[in-house]
Design a protein around this motif. Structure first.
Motif, PDB file in Angstrom:
ATOM      1  N   UNK A  63       0.854  -1.191   0.000  1.00 59.62           N
ATOM      2  CA  UNK A  63       0.000   0.000   0.000  1.00 59.62           C
ATOM      3  C   UNK A  63       0.884   1.233   0.000  1.00 59.62           C
ATOM      4  N   UNK A  64       0.434   2.270  -0.682  1.00 60.72           N
ATOM      5  CA  UNK A  64       1.195   3.519  -0.717  1.00 60.72           C
ATOM      6  C   UNK A  64       0.247   4.702  -0.838  1.00 60.72           C
ATOM      7  N   UNK A  65       0.671   5.836  -0.282  1.00 64.51           N
ATOM      8  CA  UNK A  65      -0.140   7.045  -0.296  1.00 64.51           C
ATOM      9  C   UNK A  65       0.775   8.253  -0.240  1.00 64.51           C
ATOM     10  N   UNK A  66       0.275   9.396  -0.676  1.00 63.17           N
ATOM     11  CA  UNK A  66       1.057  10.626  -0.744  1.00 63.17           C
ATOM     12  C   UNK A  66       0.753  11.487   0.481  1.00 63.17           C
ATOM     13  N   UNK A  67       1.812  11.812   1.254  1.00 64.13           N
ATOM     14  CA  UNK A  67       1.678  12.639   2.454  1.00 64.13           C
ATOM     15  C   UNK A  67       2.690  13.780   2.354  1.00 64.13           C
ATOM     16  N   UNK A  68       2.179  15.032   2.288  1.00 55.86           N
ATOM     17  CA  UNK A  68       3.035  16.222   2.209  1.00 55.86           C
ATOM     18  C   UNK A  68       4.039  16.120   1.066  1.00 55.86           C
ATOM     19  N   UNK A  69       3.592  15.645  -0.070  1.00 54.96           N
ATOM     20  CA  UNK A  69       4.456  15.555  -1.247  1.00 54.96           C
ATOM     21  C   UNK A  69       5.393  14.368  -1.250  1.00 54.96           C
ATOM     22  N   UNK A  70       5.349  13.532  -0.231  1.00 51.44           N
ATOM     23  CA  UNK A  70       6.220  12.360  -0.156  1.00 51.44           C
ATOM     24  C   UNK A  70       5.358  11.095  -0.142  1.00 51.44           C
ATOM     25  N   UNK A  71       5.834  10.079  -0.866  1.00 43.80           N
ATOM     26  CA  UNK A  71       5.102   8.819  -0.919  1.00 43.80           C
ATOM     27  C   UNK A  71       5.458   7.956   0.287  1.00 43.80           C
ATOM     28  N   UNK A  72       4.425   7.527   0.993  1.00 47.05           N
ATOM     29  CA  UNK A  72       4.613   6.550   2.067  1.00 47.05           C
ATOM     30  C   UNK A  72       4.306   5.165   1.513  1.00 47.05           C
ATOM     31  N   UNK A  73       5.165   4.193   1.822  1.00 46.18           N
ATOM     32  CA  UNK A  73       4.980   2.837   1.322  1.00 46.18           C
ATOM     33  C   UNK A  73       4.875   1.867   2.489  1.00 46.18           C
ATOM     34  N   UNK A  74       3.961   0.921   2.366  1.00 42.81           N
ATOM     35  CA  UNK A  74       3.750  -0.124   3.366  1.00 42.81           C
ATOM     36  C   UNK A  74       3.665  -1.463   2.631  1.00 42.81           C
ATOM     37  N   UNK A  75       4.185  -2.523   3.272  1.00 39.82           N
ATOM     38  CA  UNK A  75       4.165  -3.824   2.613  1.00 39.82           C
ATOM     39  C   UNK A  75       4.341  -4.935   3.641  1.00 39.82           C
ATOM     40  N   UNK A  76       3.893  -6.090   3.248  1.00 44.43           N
ATOM     41  CA  UNK A  76       4.174  -7.296   4.036  1.00 44.43           C
ATOM     42  C   UNK A  76       5.360  -8.005   3.404  1.00 44.43           C
ATOM     43  N   UNK A  77       5.894  -8.955   4.109  1.00 44.39           N
ATOM     44  CA  UNK A  77       6.895  -9.821   3.493  1.00 44.39           C
ATOM     45  C   UNK A  77       6.210 -10.770   2.521  1.00 44.39           C
ATOM     46  N   UNK A  78       7.005 -11.467   1.750  1.00 41.02           N
ATOM     47  CA  UNK A  78       6.448 -12.510   0.893  1.00 41.02           C
ATOM     48  C   UNK A  78       6.087 -13.703   1.778  1.00 41.02           C
ATOM     49  N   UNK A  79       4.820 -14.046   1.763  1.00 38.57           N
ATOM     50  CA  UNK A  79       4.304 -15.065   2.674  1.00 38.57           C
ATOM     51  C   UNK A  79       3.802 -16.244   1.849  1.00 38.57           C
ATOM     52  N   UNK A  80       4.166 -17.440   2.273  1.00 36.65           N
ATOM     53  CA  UNK A  80       3.666 -18.661   1.649  1.00 36.65           C
ATOM     54  C   UNK A  80       2.678 -19.322   2.614  1.00 36.65           C
ATOM     55  N   UNK A  81       1.483 -19.589   2.134  1.00 35.68           N
ATOM     56  CA  UNK A  81       0.411 -20.073   3.015  1.00 35.68           C
ATOM     57  C   UNK A  81      -0.514 -20.996   2.239  1.00 35.68           C
ATOM     58  N   UNK A  82      -0.998 -22.050   2.942  1.00 35.47           N
ATOM     59  CA  UNK A  82      -2.009 -22.923   2.365  1.00 35.47           C
ATOM     60  C   UNK A  82      -3.399 -22.329   2.638  1.00 35.47           C
ATOM     61  N   UNK A  83      -4.154 -22.125   1.572  1.00 37.59           N
ATOM     62  CA  UNK A  83      -5.491 -21.548   1.694  1.00 37.59           C
ATOM     63  C   UNK A  83      -6.537 -22.651   1.551  1.00 37.59           C
ATOM     64  N   UNK A  84      -7.407 -22.736   2.563  1.00 36.41           N
ATOM     65  CA  UNK A  84      -8.542 -23.648   2.493  1.00 36.41           C
ATOM     66  C   UNK A  84      -9.842 -22.853   2.406  1.00 36.41           C
ATOM     67  N   UNK A  85     -10.936 -23.508   2.843  1.00 41.69           N
ATOM     68  CA  UNK A  85     -12.232 -22.847   2.773  1.00 41.69           C
ATOM     69  C   UNK A  85     -12.744 -22.380   4.135  1.00 41.69           C
ATOM     70  N   UNK A  86     -12.180 -22.895   5.203  1.00 39.29           N
ATOM     71  CA  UNK A  86     -12.681 -22.555   6.531  1.00 39.29           C
ATOM     72  C   UNK A  86     -11.632 -21.743   7.279  1.00 39.29           C
ATOM     73  N   UNK A  87     -12.098 -21.004   8.312  1.00 41.14           N
ATOM     74  CA  UNK A  87     -11.187 -20.212   9.124  1.00 41.14           C
ATOM     75  C   UNK A  87     -10.358 -21.127  10.000  1.00 41.14           C
ATOM     76  N   UNK A  88      -9.092 -20.749  10.298  1.00 39.52           N
ATOM     77  CA  UNK A  88      -8.405 -19.517   9.872  1.00 39.52           C
ATOM     78  C   UNK A  88      -7.651 -19.658   8.565  1.00 39.52           C
ATOM     79  N   UNK A  89      -7.695 -20.860   7.952  1.00 37.96           N
ATOM     80  CA  UNK A  89      -6.851 -21.089   6.771  1.00 37.96           C
ATOM     81  C   UNK A  89      -7.333 -20.314   5.556  1.00 37.96           C
TER      82      UNK A  89
END
Length: 516
Positions: A464-490
């Motif tokens: 995610x990134x946004x402009x604050x006072x003429x400067x770009x702020x950047x936010x990010x997660x690390x590269x995450x590897x995860x198994x996705x299922x259909x029920x929580x929390x996966x």
């Protein structure tokens, strides 16, 4: 020495009420207030009115006796007493039935008073003929001719005949098609029992085709019970029933405004109510249209001119937004031709409600709760149609922007897997972004592959990134590897949580499917 008159007039007694009060019959009122009060009470006449118009006591007494005796007294096979000239016809009536109508009874008494030098004696003979235990055979009376002129165009000869028939029969069959004219006839005749029966029939016969005429009749004759019934019926049926038929055009603006202001108004959602109201405006501006147009036509009628020149169309047809640019360009000429046939004189430079044509309709649209329109595609349509003033649209957008816990989400599909990416605004500076796997049955899935694998390994990153006072702020997660299922929390990914004062915020989701 003064001589006494040997032929002094005798005083006659008259029974009044339940006491032996007496008064002079030759005068309407001789100062006997107690006797007058008792007489008024027995005849159900207001005392103040009797003091102003004492002759009304005689009329009320005759009407009361005739109306009571006619309820249980069958019509004998004898000649009529009165001939009524009305609507180019002559109607033969009998006295007991005639006195159920205030209008006819007054006309008859006036004719009787003008035809004889002793109207009081004539009236008393009529009363004696009707009282039980008195003279059994009616003395012959002269047949009177009375005339009634009707100025109400709703009254028809057939309906008037049905009203006169109701003087003799307690139950006269009438259908919904005749009831309006019979109601008008009952009002002219001042036949209260028939009038109330007509009102009951109309309240049970409310439909999209009768709602206008019945409501206007209630307003015309000041029958609040009928107008209230029309309002309550339309509150429940405006959107689901009337809004789908051409009869919507006939709804008076006054009635529509009252219904829109009602807290009992039913609608599937606020945008559905808006579409119904736009259709009503469209039908008012295009009186030659005889069938209900599709929603695309209605929205195109109010669309900004610039949207057509660029070959873009953002309308909803059968619940699905038309997004294919080639399809729009292919059918653009046909839609333009249809729109030109429906073109009115209002300008496209300003919004419809800002112009003279739309100024009178502003109170209707002020009743709408536009902040209740929350779906993105519906808000997009609001921006495309040239209907609302710019200030209204800014206020709607600002309300959504400043609302707490606002969520924006979209569903993406790849290789038969479905993910919902979401952005949540928690407060003025706190946001979070994440993705979760959803079943194909939970989304609108057009033609495409569907994977039935219960789990899938996914490598992803959220930025995610946004402009604050003429400067770009950047936010990010690390590269995450995860198994996705259909029920929580996966089923849910890690969330990117940020704190910033910058707006807008641009979020991106990157992911790949590694070998698994």
């Amino acid at each position: 020495m003064k001589m006494l008159n040997p032929r002094r007039a005798r005083l006659e007694r008259r029974m009044v009420g339940s006491t032996n009060r007496w008064r002079f019959p030759s005068k309407p009122f001789s100062g006997d207030l107690l006797g007058l009060s008792q007489r008024c009470k027995a005849l159900s006449v207001d005392l103040d009115e009797a003091l102003k118009n004492p002759d009304r006591l005689c009329v009320s007494q005759i009407q009361k006796i005739f109306s009571e005796t006619s309820k249980n007294k069958p019509v004998q096979s004898r000649e009529a007493d009165v001939i009524l000239e009305c609507l180019g016809s002559r109607w033969e009536l009998h006295q007991p039935q005639l006195f159920q109508s205030d209008t006819l009874s007054k006309l008859y008494l006036m004719a009787l008073a003008q035809s004889t030098k002793r109207p009081t004696k004539e009236l008393e003979s009529l009363l004696r003929a009707q009282l039980p235990g008195k003279i059994k055979e009616r003395p012959p009376t002269k047949k009177m001719i009375i005339s009634l002129k009707i100025n109400d165009p709703v009254v028809t000869k057939v309906a008037f005949a049905m009203a006169l028939k109701s003087l003799y029969l307690s139950q006269v069959e009438m259908n919904v098609n005749d009831v309006l004219a019979v109601l008008a006839s009952a009002h002219v005749l001042q036949f209260s029992s028939l009038f109330q029966r007509c009102v009951a029939v109309m309240m049970k016969g409310l439909t999209p085709s009768t709602i206008k005429s019945f409501y206007l009749a209630g307003c015309k004759y000041k029958e609040e019970q009928l107008t209230t019934a029309c309002e309550k019926w339309l509150e429940m049926n405006l959107v689901p029933l009337v809004g789908t038929q051409i009869h919507l055009r006939k709804i008076p603006q006054e009635l529509l405004h009252r219904v829109l202001r009602s807290p009992r108004l039913f609608t599937f959602n606020e945008f559905h109510l808006l579409k119904t109201l736009l259709l009503w405006v469209f039908l008012q501006l295009n009186p030659k249209v005889q069938t209900v147009p599709v929603q695309e036509t209605v929205l195109a009628f109010f669309t900004r001119e610039g949207d057509w020149s660029s070959g873009r169309l953002s309308h909803v047809t059968d619940g699905q937004r038309v997004q294919d640019r080639k399809l729009v360009q292919a059918h653009g000429s046909m839609i333009r031709q249809r729109r030109s046939r429906l073109m009115t004189s209002f300008s496209r430079k300003y919004s419809f409600l800002d112009q003279d044509t739309g100024q009178s309709l502003v109170p209707l649209f002020l009743c709408l709760r536009l902040h209740g329109i929350i779906k993105g595609k519906n808000l997009e349509e609001l921006r495309h149609i040239n209907f609302f003033p710019e200030s209204w649209l800014i206020r709607v957008t600002a309300n959504h922007y400043h609302a707490e816990y606002t969520t924006h989400s979209e569903v993406i599909a790849i290789y038969g897997f479905f993910f919902e990416i979401k952005g949540v605004r928690h407060d003025t500076t706190s946001y979070s972004f994440y993705m979760q796997r959803v079943r194909h049955s939970d989304v609108v899935c057009e033609h495409g592959p569907v994977s039935l694998r219960a789990e899938r390994l996914v490598k992803y990153e959220i930025r995610a990134q946004t402009l604050v006072d003429g400067q770009w702020q950047e936010f990010r997660t690390n590269q995450i590897t995860q198994k996705f299922g259909f029920s929580k929390p996966s089923c849910k990914s890690h969330a990117l949580k940020i704190h910033t004062v910058g707006l807008p915020i641009y979020a991106s989701f990157s992911f790949i499917f590694p070998m698994s």
